[in-house]
Enzyme design. Structure first.
Site, PDB file in Angstrom:
ATOM      1  N   LYS A  66       0.833  -1.216   0.000  1.00  0.00           N
ATOM      2  CA  LYS A  66       0.000   0.000   0.000  1.00  0.00           C
ATOM      3  C   LYS A  66       0.863   1.260   0.000  1.00  0.00           C
ATOM      4  CE  LYS A  66      -4.449  -1.593   1.479  1.00  0.00           C
ATOM      5  NZ  LYS A  66      -5.551  -1.512   2.419  1.00  0.00           N
ATOM      6  N   LYS A  96      -3.539 -11.147  -6.835  1.00  0.00           N
ATOM      7  CA  LYS A  96      -4.860 -11.484  -6.268  1.00  0.00           C
ATOM      8  C   LYS A  96      -5.946 -10.521  -6.776  1.00  0.00           C
ATOM      9  CE  LYS A  96      -5.077  -8.744  -2.180  1.00  0.00           C
ATOM     10  NZ  LYS A  96      -5.666  -8.346  -1.006  1.00  0.00           N
ATOM     11  N   LYS A 100     -10.675  -5.503  -4.595  1.00  0.00           N
ATOM     12  CA  LYS A 100     -11.784  -4.588  -4.823  1.00  0.00           C
ATOM     13  C   LYS A 100     -11.306  -3.210  -5.261  1.00  0.00           C
ATOM     14  CE  LYS A 100     -13.197  -5.175   0.059  1.00  0.00           C
ATOM     15  NZ  LYS A 100     -12.034  -4.813   0.862  1.00  0.00           N
TER      16      LYS A 100
END
Ligand code: TYM
Length: 334
Positions: A115, A197, A200
């Site tokens: 992140k 992966k 969202k």
């Protein structure tokens, strides 16, 4: 233990719309556990602001997520479904646990590294201490089991370390939680980059199937799914795209991997992708119908939000008071 039952805690972030990764990796398993355990399922809106959010959008997504929990089949009478921000004990325990967590541990977290790389303009302290708040979520409820996808394993290990460290100083305060990671579906991959992966928050909407995608969109996205060109439907690490589709089909239909390989022996990728798309459309249909109904029933959802925040606060505060006493905070005068 609550009323002789073991406790489950899990949560999801209200960032982006849920994908079939979240559903197959976590939510679907939650539903199976509701009779055996006392369950707490949280919409972790406090975690969401570690990345900049539009306030109106966050509020809308948080409600949509809570509604999706119920639409997916969680019975809100049996499962305590609530917003993290409605239970202040999460933040309070997080502060305390932060004083028992090392900088070195937090800087090793792969989610933080990912992140921080993605949001290099906003590497805030909350992003760094994110796993401490997650540990607080779990430990507040003395959870025995935490059903999550594979990507949360490292955070779970840190939670166990923090709890163990605290217990070794103050005695048996926290239950040490076990991760519950399903054999199948724990890591659903992106349809566009099958070595990554499904997420969202992926910028490419074709990479993910969202739980509220309409049937045409679902089919179109599967048709465009990136695969190899060898045209054999075999479950192998060398064929990540096909492997992912086989896994999605197998869980959606309740079939075994070998059974799926046999079913599609000699079938081309085009037909196979269509079959996967249809299986997922069928899987999502009841959930979507229920979601549309629930969305209209504002009073019902509001009632759940209120009652469950009170229930969650009750159990969370019990642990928090115990912890506050252990670390030496003065007693409240009543
Ligand atoms: P989040 O919101 O990213 O994901 C919610 C759940 O979905 C799982 N998941 C997946 N499973 C399979 N395949 C995928 N592609 C996939 N993507 C996501 C996640 O593993 C997770 O179980 N930090 C957590 C939220 C959280 C939490 C907690 C979870 C906060 N506090 C306490 C458990 C307990 C997160 O960001 O999940």
């Amino acid at each position: 233990m609550i009323d002789g039952k073991k406790v489950i805690f899990s949560g999801m972030q209200a960032t982006g719309t849920l994908t079939i990764g979240n559903y197959l990796g976590a939510l679907k398993n939650w539903i199976k556990l509701e009779n055996e355990y006392e369950c707490f399922y949280c919409v972790v809106d406090m975690h969401s602001i570690t990345v900049r959010q539009d306030p109106a959008e966050l509020r809308k997504r948080a409600r949509s997520l809570l509604t999706l929990y119920i639409a997916a089949g969680l019975n809100p009478e049996k499962n305590c479904i609530y917003y993290q921000s409605h239970v202040s004990a999460h933040a309070e325990l997080s502060w305390i646990l932060g004083c028992y967590t090392y900088m070195g541990e937090l800087s090793r977290m792969t989610q933080f590294k990912d992140k921080a790389a993605k949001h290099s303009e906003n590497i805030n302290a909350g992003l760094f201490t994110y796993p401490v708040l997650m540990a607080a979520d779990i430990l507040l409820f003395q959870a025995d089991l935490v059903p999550v996808g594979n990507d949360q394993k490292q955070h779970l290990e840190l939670t166990r370390d923090i709890a163990g460290r605290f217990n070794s100083i103050y005695g048996d305060v926290f239950t040490i939680p076990e991760p519950y990671i399903a054999k199948q579906g724990a890591r659903i991959m992106s349809l566009q980059e099958p070595t990554k992966k499904m997420s969202k928050t992926d910028e490419n909407p074709n990479a993910s199937i969202y739980l509220l995608d309409d049937p045409d969109t679902v089919i179109r996205k599967f048709k465009r799914a990136v695969t190899d060109s060898d045209n054999r439907i075999i479950y192998s690490d060398e064929k990540p795209g096909i492997k992912n589709l086989i896994e999605i089909y197998a869980i959606s239909t309740g079939k075994g991997i070998e059974e799926v390989e046999k079913e599609f022996d000699g079938v081309g990728y085009g037909d196979f992708k269509m079959a996967v798309g249809e299986a997922v459309v069928n899987l999502l249909k009841p959930l979507q119908e229920r979601y549309r109904e629930l969305e209209k029933d504002k009073a019902y959802i509001d009632g759940i939000i209120k009652a469950n925040a009170e229930k969650a606060s009750y159990y969370a505060n019990k642990t928090l008071r115990k912890v506050q006493k252990k670390v030496g905070f003065p007693e409240r005068i009543r």
